[in-house]
Design an enzyme around this catalytic site. Structure first.
Site, PDB file in Angstrom:
ATOM      1  N   HIS A   1      71.858  91.251 112.773  1.00 24.70           N
ATOM      2  CA  HIS A   1      70.876  90.370 112.146  1.00 24.70           C
ATOM      3  C   HIS A   1      69.594  91.100 111.761  1.00 24.70           C
ATOM      4  O   HIS A   1      68.967  90.758 110.756  1.00 24.70           O
ATOM      5  CB  HIS A   1      70.595  89.164 113.058  1.00 24.70           C
ATOM      6  CG  HIS A   1      71.792  88.256 113.186  1.00 24.70           C
ATOM      7  ND1 HIS A   1      72.015  87.451 114.281  1.00 24.70           N
ATOM      8  CD2 HIS A   1      72.847  88.041 112.347  1.00 24.70           C
ATOM      9  CE1 HIS A   1      73.152  86.770 114.097  1.00 24.70           C
ATOM     10  NE2 HIS A   1      73.669  87.129 112.941  1.00 24.70           N
TER      11      HIS A   1
ATOM     12  N   HIS B   1      82.130  84.835 106.591  1.00 25.24           N
ATOM     13  CA  HIS B   1      82.467  84.305 107.923  1.00 25.24           C
ATOM     14  C   HIS B   1      81.160  83.806 108.546  1.00 25.24           C
ATOM     15  O   HIS B   1      80.537  84.504 109.351  1.00 25.24           O
ATOM     16  CB  HIS B   1      83.088  85.404 108.794  1.00 25.24           C
ATOM     17  CG  HIS B   1      84.407  85.901 108.293  1.00 25.24           C
ATOM     18  ND1 HIS B   1      84.531  86.694 107.178  1.00 25.24           N
ATOM     19  CD2 HIS B   1      85.675  85.707 108.769  1.00 25.24           C
ATOM     20  CE1 HIS B   1      85.819  86.966 106.979  1.00 25.24           C
ATOM     21  NE2 HIS B   1      86.527  86.380 107.929  1.00 25.24           N
TER      22      HIS B   1
ATOM     23  N   SER C   1      73.775  84.280 110.969  1.00 24.60           N
ATOM     24  CA  SER C   1      73.533  84.938 109.678  1.00 24.60           C
ATOM     25  C   SER C   1      73.234  83.971 108.524  1.00 24.60           C
ATOM     26  O   SER C   1      72.304  84.220 107.745  1.00 24.60           O
ATOM     27  CB  SER C   1      74.704  85.865 109.326  1.00 24.60           C
ATOM     28  OG  SER C   1      75.929  85.164 109.307  1.00 24.60           O
TER      29      SER C   1
ATOM     30  N   GLU D   1      83.315  79.171 105.901  1.00 25.27           N
ATOM     31  CA  GLU D   1      83.661  79.072 107.321  1.00 25.27           C
ATOM     32  C   GLU D   1      85.004  78.371 107.413  1.00 25.27           C
ATOM     33  O   GLU D   1      85.216  77.321 106.801  1.00 25.27           O
ATOM     34  CB  GLU D   1      82.560  78.320 108.090  1.00 25.27           C
ATOM     35  CG  GLU D   1      82.903  77.926 109.504  1.00 25.27           C
ATOM     36  CD  GLU D   1      83.373  79.089 110.403  1.00 25.27           C
ATOM     37  OE1 GLU D   1      82.725  80.134 110.432  1.00 25.27           O
ATOM     38  OE2 GLU D   1      84.417  78.922 111.068  1.00 25.27           O
TER      39      GLU D   1
ATOM     40  N   ASP E   1      88.989  80.224 103.689  1.00 19.49           N
ATOM     41  CA  ASP E   1      89.172  81.623 104.059  1.00 19.49           C
ATOM     42  C   ASP E   1      88.225  82.491 103.220  1.00 19.49           C
ATOM     43  O   ASP E   1      88.448  82.684 102.020  1.00 19.49           O
ATOM     44  CB  ASP E   1      90.643  81.996 103.797  1.00 19.49           C
ATOM     45  CG  ASP E   1      90.935  83.444 104.131  1.00 19.49           C
ATOM     46  OD1 ASP E   1      89.994  84.198 104.469  1.00 19.49           O
ATOM     47  OD2 ASP E   1      92.113  83.833 104.060  1.00 19.49           O
ATOM     48  N   GLY E   2      87.200  83.011 103.860  1.00 20.74           N
ATOM     49  CA  GLY E   2      86.178  83.789 103.156  1.00 20.74           C
ATOM     50  C   GLY E   2      86.738  85.042 102.508  1.00 20.74           C
ATOM     51  O   GLY E   2      86.298  85.435 101.421  1.00 20.74           O
TER      52      GLY E   2
ATOM     53  N   ASP F   1      81.910  89.338 108.261  1.00 25.18           N
ATOM     54  CA  ASP F   1      81.721  89.383 109.717  1.00 25.18           C
ATOM     55  C   ASP F   1      82.845  88.632 110.426  1.00 25.18           C
ATOM     56  O   ASP F   1      82.618  87.604 111.071  1.00 25.18           O
ATOM     57  CB  ASP F   1      80.339  88.752 110.025  1.00 25.18           C
ATOM     58  CG  ASP F   1      79.991  88.813 111.496  1.00 25.18           C
ATOM     59  OD1 ASP F   1      80.564  89.647 112.223  1.00 25.18           O
ATOM     60  OD2 ASP F   1      79.129  88.015 111.915  1.00 25.18           O
TER      61      ASP F   1
HETATM   62  C1  LIG Z   1      81.657  86.492 114.210  1.00 21.11           C
HETATM   63  S1  LIG Z   1      81.630  84.825 113.731  1.00 21.11           S
HETATM   64  C2  LIG Z   1      80.425  84.781 112.467  1.00 21.11           C
HETATM   65  C3  LIG Z   1      79.010  84.922 112.926  1.00 21.11           C
HETATM   66  C4  LIG Z   1      78.004  84.820 111.825  1.00 21.11           C
HETATM   67  N1  LIG Z   1      78.340  85.689 110.706  1.00 21.11           N
HETATM   68  C5  LIG Z   1      76.642  85.209 112.365  1.00 21.11           C
HETATM   69  O1  LIG Z   1      76.274  86.395 112.294  1.00 21.11           O
HETATM   70  O2  LIG Z   1      75.937  84.329 112.826  1.00 21.11           O
HETATM   71  C6  LIG Z   1      83.086  84.667 112.800  1.00 21.11           C
HETATM   72  C7  LIG Z   1      83.293  83.285 112.190  1.00 21.11           C
HETATM   73  O3  LIG Z   1      84.320  83.397 111.210  1.00 21.11           O
HETATM   74  C8  LIG Z   1      85.130  82.230 111.246  1.00 21.11           C
HETATM   75  N2  LIG Z   1      86.380  82.636 110.603  1.00 21.11           N
HETATM   76  C9  LIG Z   1      87.466  83.224 111.134  1.00 21.11           C
HETATM   77  N3  LIG Z   1      88.346  83.565 110.181  1.00 21.11           N
HETATM   78  C10 LIG Z   1      87.781  83.191 108.991  1.00 21.11           C
HETATM   79  C11 LIG Z   1      88.180  83.307 107.637  1.00 21.11           C
HETATM   80  N4  LIG Z   1      89.355  83.873 107.286  1.00 21.11           N
HETATM   81  N5  LIG Z   1      87.353  82.835 106.692  1.00 21.11           N
HETATM   82  C12 LIG Z   1      86.175  82.251 107.007  1.00 21.11           C
HETATM   83  N6  LIG Z   1      85.739  82.122 108.291  1.00 21.11           N
HETATM   84  C13 LIG Z   1      86.534  82.596 109.260  1.00 21.11           C
HETATM   85  C14 LIG Z   1      85.184  81.858 112.692  1.00 21.11           C
HETATM   86  O4  LIG Z   1      85.474  80.500 112.847  1.00 21.11           O
HETATM   87  C15 LIG Z   1      83.761  82.226 113.172  1.00 21.11           C
HETATM   88  O5  LIG Z   1      82.912  81.108 113.075  1.00 21.11           O
END
Ligand SMILES: C[S@@+](CC[C@H](N)C(=O)[O-])C[C@H]1O[C@@H](n2cnc3c(N)ncnc32)[C@H](O)[C@@H]1O
Length: 291
Positions: A18, A41, A96, A114, A146-147, A167
């Protein structure tokens, strides 16, 4: 999927990621022209740390008790304080997407992905609460999906300026491979955009080969050498069997002076979070631009 970022929010890896993210956003804001922030993500955006997790106590809990010297660390501490004051909750931590949303100017916008429904819903609520607080709408689009797959649809952005944060939770075997593909895809579609990808340091032997794989994938996709920076902070010996030894952020097309600024704030952050003699930090260019 079992992963819930709330178990890890505010830990040392979040701080590393961050502070780096805030630096990249501030660098983009040096120019008036708007930009797109893309978060593949995103998570829920806002985390209540009042449950007293040990990870958060050793991370942001410790960090907020010191008076850092480095400009970037002071700026990040100020952002966390303002976020908490705005919400009237002293134990809140911005993820983030919320960190980025607080930084957006009227000419900037964000697209946030997400996968998990409950997390995406909480993200919508956090963004709505921020907009109410600011008394003006924030230019944010939230998609449940799916990001990795959806990223393509938004690049290159009309603004021709942008930052993509990748992420993933690294819960799935294929996350590293999909990350590498997505970094290369983002650079192919938008060669001048900034891409930042967080990665865990768990097994030292895998890191250098992965860096090389990224460089190769980038070169194949853009047919030129992109500038790539690797920023790493570790609290435990890099090959120990602790669940997470360290945190890495790979940055493609780092803005001017990113390396120099990190060389100042990263060792100070590491010292603030250190748990013993096995830790360290490093920031270096893996590749200079040939474009
Ligand atoms: C490490 S966390 C993200 C933290 C966030 N980026 C932050 O820094 O505050 C990962 C997130 O990705 C989500 N996730 C997992 N696979 C994903 C995908 N294919 N596409 C989008 N989100 C996904 C999970 O549910 C989780 O909330």
């Amino acid at each position: 999927m079992k992963y819930r970022h709330s178990h890890h929010a505010g830990n040392f890896a979040d701080l590393h990621k961050h502070v780096a993210l805030l630096g990249l956003l501030r660098a983009l804001k040096r120019k008036d022209k708007g930009f797109l922030y893309l978060d593949t993500h995103a998570g829920r955006g806002s985390y209540d740390l009042s449950g007293g997790s040990a990870e958060a106590a050793a991370g942001v809990g410790r960090f907020m008790q010191v008076q850092p010297a480095a400009h970037e660390l002071r700026e990040f501490a100020a952002l966390v304080r303002a976020f908490r004051a705005g919400a009237g909750r002293s134990q809140l931590y911005p993820g983030s997407p919320l960190l980025a949303a607080t930084e957006l100017r009227p000419q900037d916008r964000a697209v946030l992905f997400e996968l998990q429904g409950a997390e995406a819903h909480a993200l919508e609520e956090s963004c709505a609460a921020l907009a109410t607080l600011r008394q003006h709408p924030i230019n944010v689009r939230i998609e449940r999906g799916d990001g990795f797959a959806r990223l393509k649809a938004f690049l290159p952005p009309a603004e021709r300026r942008g930052l993509t944060l990748l992420d993933p939770p690294y819960e799935e075997q294929q996350d590293f491979a999909r990350l590498t593909e997505s970094i290369a895809e983002a650079a192919r579609r938008f060669p001048t955009g900034v891409v930042a990808a967080w990665y865990p340091i768990k097994d030292e032997r895998t890191i250098a080969p992965w860096h090389l794989e990224c460089l190769r994938a980038l070169q194949e996709s853009t047919a030129m050498r992109a500038a790539v920076l690797a920023s790493e902070l570790w609290l435990y010996p890099r090959d120990s069997r602790v669940t997470l030894n360290g945190s890495g952020v790979l940055i493609v097309n780092p803005p001017w002076l990113t390396l120099e600024h990190m060389q100042v704030w990263l060792p100070e952050l590491q010292a603030c979070l250190a748990v013993g003699p096995g830790g360290g930090s490093s920031v270096r260019m893996l590749s200079e631009s040939s474009g």
